[in-house]
Structure formats: C-alpha cells, structure tokens
Write a protein that holds these residues in place. Structure first.
Motif, PDB file in Angstrom:
ATOM      1  N   ILE A   1       0.821  -1.210   0.000  1.00  0.00           N
ATOM      2  CA  ILE A   1       0.000   0.000   0.000  1.00  0.00           C
ATOM      3  C   ILE A   1       0.858   1.264   0.000  1.00  0.00           C
ATOM      4  O   ILE A   1       0.548   2.246  -0.683  1.00  0.00           O
ATOM      5  CB  ILE A   1      -0.951  -0.004   1.218  1.00  0.00           C
ATOM      6  CG1 ILE A   1      -2.005  -1.098   1.047  1.00  0.00           C
ATOM      7  CG2 ILE A   1      -1.611   1.357   1.429  1.00  0.00           C
ATOM      8  CD1 ILE A   1      -2.829  -1.370   2.291  1.00  0.00           C
ATOM      9  N   ILE A   2       1.943   1.255   0.741  1.00  0.00           N
ATOM     10  CA  ILE A   2       2.687   2.505   0.950  1.00  0.00           C
ATOM     11  C   ILE A   2       3.833   2.719  -0.036  1.00  0.00           C
ATOM     12  O   ILE A   2       4.365   3.830  -0.119  1.00  0.00           O
ATOM     13  CB  ILE A   2       3.228   2.593   2.390  1.00  0.00           C
ATOM     14  CG1 ILE A   2       4.231   1.472   2.671  1.00  0.00           C
ATOM     15  CG2 ILE A   2       2.081   2.563   3.391  1.00  0.00           C
ATOM     16  CD1 ILE A   2       4.884   1.566   4.045  1.00  0.00           C
ATOM     17  N   TYR A   3       4.207   1.675  -0.805  1.00  0.00           N
ATOM     18  CA  TYR A   3       5.296   1.822  -1.770  1.00  0.00           C
ATOM     19  C   TYR A   3       4.786   1.626  -3.200  1.00  0.00           C
ATOM     20  O   TYR A   3       3.907   0.786  -3.435  1.00  0.00           O
ATOM     21  CB  TYR A   3       6.400   0.794  -1.500  1.00  0.00           C
ATOM     22  CG  TYR A   3       7.126   0.989  -0.182  1.00  0.00           C
ATOM     23  CD1 TYR A   3       7.817   2.171   0.078  1.00  0.00           C
ATOM     24  CD2 TYR A   3       7.124  -0.002   0.789  1.00  0.00           C
ATOM     25  CE1 TYR A   3       8.481   2.343   1.287  1.00  0.00           C
ATOM     26  CE2 TYR A   3       7.783   0.171   1.997  1.00  0.00           C
ATOM     27  CZ  TYR A   3       8.465   1.348   2.237  1.00  0.00           C
ATOM     28  OH  TYR A   3       9.117   1.528   3.426  1.00  0.00           O
ATOM     29  N   PRO A   4       5.365   2.351  -4.165  1.00  0.00           N
ATOM     30  CA  PRO A   4       4.983   2.150  -5.566  1.00  0.00           C
ATOM     31  C   PRO A   4       5.285   0.734  -6.044  1.00  0.00           C
ATOM     32  O   PRO A   4       4.541   0.154  -6.836  1.00  0.00           O
ATOM     33  CB  PRO A   4       5.820   3.181  -6.324  1.00  0.00           C
ATOM     34  CG  PRO A   4       6.229   4.188  -5.306  1.00  0.00           C
ATOM     35  CD  PRO A   4       6.332   3.445  -4.001  1.00  0.00           C
ATOM     36  N   GLU A   5       6.384   0.168  -5.578  1.00  0.00           N
ATOM     37  CA  GLU A   5       6.741  -1.212  -5.883  1.00  0.00           C
ATOM     38  C   GLU A   5       7.597  -1.751  -4.743  1.00  0.00           C
ATOM     39  O   GLU A   5       8.287  -1.002  -4.051  1.00  0.00           O
ATOM     40  CB  GLU A   5       7.488  -1.319  -7.216  1.00  0.00           C
ATOM     41  CG  GLU A   5       8.785  -0.534  -7.268  1.00  0.00           C
ATOM     42  CD  GLU A   5       9.495  -0.686  -8.606  1.00  0.00           C
ATOM     43  OE1 GLU A   5       9.088  -1.552  -9.395  1.00  0.00           O
ATOM     44  OE2 GLU A   5      10.449   0.064  -8.848  1.00  0.00           O
TER      45      GLU A   5
ATOM     46  N   ALA B   1       4.683  10.124   0.343  1.00  0.00           N
ATOM     47  CA  ALA B   1       3.555  10.842   0.935  1.00  0.00           C
ATOM     48  C   ALA B   1       2.232  10.260   0.456  1.00  0.00           C
ATOM     49  O   ALA B   1       1.275  10.141   1.236  1.00  0.00           O
ATOM     50  CB  ALA B   1       3.641  12.325   0.582  1.00  0.00           C
ATOM     51  N   GLU B   2       2.196   9.855  -0.809  1.00  0.00           N
ATOM     52  CA  GLU B   2       0.971   9.251  -1.345  1.00  0.00           C
ATOM     53  C   GLU B   2       0.682   7.926  -0.658  1.00  0.00           C
ATOM     54  O   GLU B   2      -0.469   7.610  -0.345  1.00  0.00           O
ATOM     55  CB  GLU B   2       1.098   9.040  -2.859  1.00  0.00           C
ATOM     56  CG  GLU B   2       1.194  10.321  -3.674  1.00  0.00           C
ATOM     57  CD  GLU B   2       2.601  10.908  -3.682  1.00  0.00           C
ATOM     58  OE1 GLU B   2       3.522  10.295  -3.075  1.00  0.00           O
ATOM     59  OE2 GLU B   2       2.773  11.988  -4.264  1.00  0.00           O
ATOM     60  N   GLY B   3       1.728   7.150  -0.418  1.00  0.00           N
ATOM     61  CA  GLY B   3       1.554   5.869   0.251  1.00  0.00           C
ATOM     62  C   GLY B   3       1.051   6.030   1.675  1.00  0.00           C
ATOM     63  O   GLY B   3       0.158   5.301   2.116  1.00  0.00           O
TER      64      GLY B   3
END
Length: 280
Positions: free
Chosen positions: A200-204, A254-256
């Motif tokens: 959820i918190i990391y792009p990959e 921040a998005e994550g």
C-alpha cells in the motif's frame, strides 16, 4: 525464578568495571554516571553520538509501547522465549542483554516465561533515551542503560545470551561480552513481513535484504526457525502505531502514507526468522 539487574557494567570511556552506588555508577578512574530518577543510567558518551537525540523519538516509542502491549507480536515474543530457554534447559542462572531493547516488551515477556529453576540477570540497552526511559518506568527489575551496540558498556565475557531483535548486530562486540558457549538470538523480518502494508505505501516492493544462514567467524549455527501468522489491525490507531514503530514511516512516499491513513482496518502477514548462534 528470580529476576535481578545485570550489574557487570563497564565504563564507556575506559572499559574498566563500574561499581554501583546509591545514586551513580563509577569506575576506579573517577568517571561517574548518575542514575536517573526512573532508575536507568546513561552510558553513551557525547563523542559517540551521531546526532543530538539518536534512536527512536518519543512519539515512535509511545507508538511501539501501545502496539506491543496490545499483544499483536505475542507469538514472536513466545518464540523468542523458546529460543532463550530451549527445551531441556538446566542452567541455574542466565545473564541476558537485549541489545536494542526499545521500551522493554521482549525482556518483560522473557522474565514472565523463564523456568522456575532459572535465575535471570537482565540488561536492556538502547541508543534512544526515550526508549530506555519508557522501559524503566514499566519494569524496575532489569538494568536499563542508554548505550550503543558498537561500544557495549559491559565487562568482557559476562553474558550468556544476547538478543538482537530487528536490529543491527555488532559481532565483534557481541563476541567480546559473551562467555564461551553463550548464544546470540537474532530475529529478522522474513520476505513477507508486513507485505500487505508495504504494497500500500510503496509504488513497488524491493527484494528483501537477505540474511545469511552462515554464522559469523567465531560462532556456530545452532538452529533457525520461523514464525508466520496473519494479524488483523482493527482500526486506524493500530495501523498508525505499526507504521510509526517501523522505518517504513520515513521511507514511504507521501501518497503511500495517505493511502494507509485512509484504511479502517488491515490484515497483514507477520513473518520473522529466528536464528540462534553460539560462541565457539
């Protein structure tokens, strides 16, 4: 079973034995270290600090205390106790250091689960003064010390066990303070540890850091075991506390973090690797 403070401490300035007095510890050279009102002692010289306030801050420690005291990692604590006191343990006394003790949860659990015929001398050490302060407020039985794994304020060959949980082992120092036949118990995150949160918190997701199965020089592997279970975090508070007690809080985008803050509950995988290595 009795629990007492470990007292074979060493001066962090010259390595000589420290003697405990009513309000301080001191060595023969006259170096003196005051005992705080809460019962802990600060043995981290200013020149050994990498920052003004190293280690976990006050908010991180409070989050860890709430999370661990809620019992979410109790299976990990139980597995740790089994590693420290393997089946058939006959040792009458064990001196044990938690190197990176945080707010003391695992040492408290260890004391509660010790065999009746075993006496424990316990030492909790952390570089964070906030962690040690929290530990000392919750339990007066162990010795609590602000210090560094890189320069342990412990006399040579005085420990039977060292716990290094989700931390950074310093094997030359650990070898110095362990008696022959003493053991290090290492707990590290497994590949799937908190995977659902990390997704959820990391792009990959990056490949996990591999922990070698081989023992370092001067040590022999005893065994390796794993703890794996599903954990449901029932509300925003539990999710926030878990994030706050891990490095993910500072590594995530921040998005994550925004996505995590929107969650009402979350089920994650807990996976830990437990390794026992014995000093030759």
């Amino acid at each position: 079973m009795t629990v007492s403070p470990f007292e074979a401490l060493a001066c962090p300035l010259d390595g000589s034995p420290l003697q405990k007095h009513a309000r301080n510890w001191s060595c023969a050279a006259g170096h003196t270290f005051d005992i705080a009102r809460q019962g802990y002692v600060h043995l981290l010289p200013v020149q050994n600090k990498r920052s003004r306030d190293p280690g976990d801050n006050k908010e991180m420690v409070a989050a860890r205390q709430r999370f661990l005291n809620a019992g979410y990692y109790q299976p990990v604590a139980e597995a740790l106790s089994c590693a420290v006191f393997p089946k058939g343990t006959t040792e009458a006394s064990i001196s044990c250091l938690d190197a990176g003790c945080g707010e003391g949860y695992y040492l408290r659990h260890l004391a509660d689960s010790a065999p009746e015929n075993t006496s424990l001398a316990l030492l909790g050490l952390d570089i964070s003064k906030w962690a040690v302060l929290s530990a000392a407020k919750q339990d007066k039985n162990p010795a609590w010390v602000v210090g560094s794994n890189a320069n342990l304020p412990v006399q040579t060959e005085t420990l039977d066990r060292i716990l290094c949980l989700f931390g950074f082992p310093v094997y030359p120092e650990f070898a110095r303070v362990l008696r022959s036949g003493g053991e290090i118990i290492l707990i590290d995150a497994g590949p799937d540890h908190l995977r659902e949160l990390r997704e959820i918190i990391y792009p990959e997701l990056k490949d996990p850091r591999l922990v070698p199965d081989t023992a370092p020089d001067g040590f022999t592997n005893v065994d390796i075991s794993f703890v794996r279970y599903n954990l449901t975090l029932p509300d925003k508070g539990a999710i926030s506390d878990l994030l706050a007690m891990t490095p993910h809080l500072y590594r995530a985008t921040a998005e994550g973090l925004s996505r995590a803050a929107e969650l009402e509950s979350l089920t994650v995988t807990v996976e830990t690797r437990i390794q026992r290595i014995r000093k030759d």
